[in-house]
Design an enzyme around this catalytic site. Sequence first.
Site, short mmCIF file in Angstrom:
data_model
loop_
_atom_site.label_atom_id
_atom_site.label_comp_id
_atom_site.label_asym_id
_atom_site.label_seq_id
_atom_site.Cartn_x
_atom_site.Cartn_y
_atom_site.Cartn_z
N GLU A 210 0.98 -1.24 -0.02
CA GLU A 210 -0.05 0.06 0.12
C GLU A 210 0.97 1.27 0.23
O GLU A 210 0.81 2.08 -0.83
CB GLU A 210 -0.93 0.11 1.14
N CYS B 31 -0.89 1.70 7.23
CA CYS B 31 -1.47 1.83 6.21
C CYS B 31 -2.63 2.47 5.93
O CYS B 31 -2.77 3.25 5.12
CB CYS B 31 -1.43 0.60 5.24
#
Length: 163
Positions: free
Chosen positions: A61, A92
């Site tokens: 990510e 994330c």
Amino acid sequence: MSPLKFQDLEWAMGEALHEAEEAGRRDEVPIGACILDSQGKILASAGNNKESTKNPTGHAEILVLNKAAQLIGDWRLNSCTLVVTLEPCLMCMGALWQSRIGNLVFGAYDPKGGALSLNYNVHKDQRLNHAFSVIGGMRHYECSNILSQFFKQKRGKYSYKNS
């Protein structure tokens, strides 16, 4: 949710799964991600690289957020959708909030490390200055299976001796 069609998101999850498979071949935890623009075009894709770079932020990510921001020349990704094979961790989710991502789509739930499963609902926390939509469980079986197979293979490489 963006005007992207379900078929676009399913196709993008296939691309994220491809990135996850590539990460697994490099002996990284097989997690893959991609970022779509508002028209459904992939701006960036990546798989985890934590092990090879010795970088704790080497999550798929984070890597695609950085790539997409560089490509469009702005850290604000309001009109973008992140598609990832595993529910994002708290780090994330914070990065998604910071990027002002428009939408998140993930595959497998992560009851031990996923921010949402652990009830950190960053995406809809009204105390923060940005909210985004979330869809979880897309192609869940495929996404969880690639992780299960990877860790089953890893465990098979080790022998435990009785004391």
